[in-house]
Enzyme design. Structure first.
Site, mmCIF file in Angstrom:
data_model
loop_
_atom_site.group_PDB
_atom_site.id
_atom_site.type_symbol
_atom_site.label_atom_id
_atom_site.label_comp_id
_atom_site.label_asym_id
_atom_site.label_seq_id
_atom_site.Cartn_x
_atom_site.Cartn_y
_atom_site.Cartn_z
ATOM 1 N N HIS A 46 1.051 -1.231 0.007
ATOM 2 C CA HIS A 46 0.063 -0.005 0.248
ATOM 3 C C HIS A 46 0.811 1.163 -0.032
ATOM 4 O O HIS A 46 0.413 2.340 -0.094
ATOM 5 C CB HIS A 46 -0.882 0.116 1.230
ATOM 6 C CG HIS A 46 -2.082 -0.983 1.179
ATOM 7 N ND1 HIS A 46 -3.048 -0.875 -0.064
ATOM 8 C CD2 HIS A 46 -2.472 -1.957 1.657
ATOM 9 C CE1 HIS A 46 -3.778 -1.884 0.195
ATOM 10 N NE2 HIS A 46 -3.568 -2.589 1.443
ATOM 11 N N GLU A 146 -6.358 -10.966 7.656
ATOM 12 C CA GLU A 146 -7.011 -10.067 7.556
ATOM 13 C C GLU A 146 -8.513 -10.183 6.974
ATOM 14 O O GLU A 146 -9.277 -9.210 6.569
ATOM 15 C CB GLU A 146 -6.315 -9.235 6.375
ATOM 16 C CG GLU A 146 -4.752 -8.830 6.554
ATOM 17 C CD GLU A 146 -4.275 -7.848 5.531
ATOM 18 O OE1 GLU A 146 -4.159 -6.957 5.630
ATOM 19 O OE2 GLU A 146 -3.762 -8.765 4.486
ATOM 20 N N ASP A 172 -8.254 -4.145 7.590
ATOM 21 C CA ASP A 172 -8.923 -5.321 6.855
ATOM 22 C C ASP A 172 -9.643 -6.232 7.654
ATOM 23 O O ASP A 172 -10.720 -6.768 7.102
ATOM 24 C CB ASP A 172 -8.044 -5.923 5.926
ATOM 25 C CG ASP A 172 -7.608 -5.042 4.736
ATOM 26 O OD1 ASP A 172 -8.595 -4.507 4.122
ATOM 27 O OD2 ASP A 172 -6.490 -5.044 4.179
#
Length: 268
Positions: A46, A146, A172
């Site tokens: 990310h 997650e 998540d």
């Protein structure tokens, strides 16, 4: 002999703090590495960076002696092996949902006969004395739990041979377990989420695995250590920069507005 300082500290029962780099800058990474963290993770998933940025970030952090970790962009052998060759001493792999995926991840981390990692540690071989097949015992494989599926298969994932630990991504995980009923974020206080986070630590301990949790504050991170986590990440470069800048601006506004009001009063 190639050693991983995180493993040595955990063997002594010491908790560690991990830093997080999402800004693709060697200078930012160098600054983060100089602050006393036990390890720093470069976020290729990310973060605003790719491999071409991660490599010079590793180089910039070498002098600090901090343990270098990386979050791969996915369960992809090319990404994982290349980050290891660049010098990562541990990989955090996102979205591991079942024991089959966990086993594949482990296989990408180890040279034969323990796995299928291709030999060619281009930078690692120069940056770390004694780097070779013995890296099998030094590098850390962290699978991220997650999703609801990952949580359902937690026991089986944690029992995966060669997996070193589980890294919890609370944002998540919250989305997955509550199906969007709760917003994503760190430092969960909801009973159901605290129970899930604590259960992961318990299952890791039962299976002889290390447990890591991404946190927003040092206070929550300290609580997590009390729950049995071995490593906690506290915030990250983007959030720390934003928070410090915002606090500075807010303090300036407060002081100048007060002095301005007093000056105005004095003028009359």
């Amino acid at each position: 002999m190639l050693v991983n300082a995180l493993k040595e500290k955990w063997a002594k029962g010491q908790a560690t703090i991990n830093g997080w780099c999402s800004i693709g800058s060697p200078f930012t990474a160098e600054i983060m590495a100089a602050q006393g963290y036990d390890s720093i993770c470069v976020d290729v998933q990310h973060g605003a960076l790719d491999y071409s940025a991660a490599l010079p970030m590793f180089q910039a952090m070498r002098a600090s002696g901090v343990v270098l970790l990386a979050r791969a962009h996915w369960l992809d052998p090319a990404s994982i092996m290349k980050l290891l060759d660049a010098g990562a001493m541990g990989i955090v792999c996102p979205m591991v949902n079942n024991p089959e995926e966990a086993a594949r991840f482990v296989s990408y981390m180890r040279y034969p006969p323990l796995g299928q990692r291709s030999f060619g540690p281009t930078r690692a071989g120069f940056a770390m004395k004694g780097y070779g097949v013995q890296a099998n015992d030094a590098v850390l494989a962290f699978a991220m739990i997650e999703t609801a599926e990952g949580m359902k298969n937690l026991e089986e994932i944690a029992a995966t041979p060669g997996l070193d630990g589980i890294y919890v991504g609370p944002a998540d995980l919250t989305l997955g377990l509550t199906q969007g009923r709760l917003p994503p974020g760190f430092d969960r206080e909801e009973d159901e989420m605290v129970a899930a986070i604590r259960r992961i630590a318990e299952v890791c301990r039962k299976n002889g695995k290390f447990a890591a949790l991404h946190c927003g504050t040092a206070e929550y991170a300290a609580r997590a250590i009390g729950w049995g986590y071995n490593m906690t990440t506290v915030s990250g470069d983007t959030r720390l920069l934003a928070a410090s800048a915002a606090a500075s601006v807010a303090r300036f506004r407060e002081l100048t507005e007060t002095s301005g009001a007093e000056g105005e009063k004095g003028a009359y």
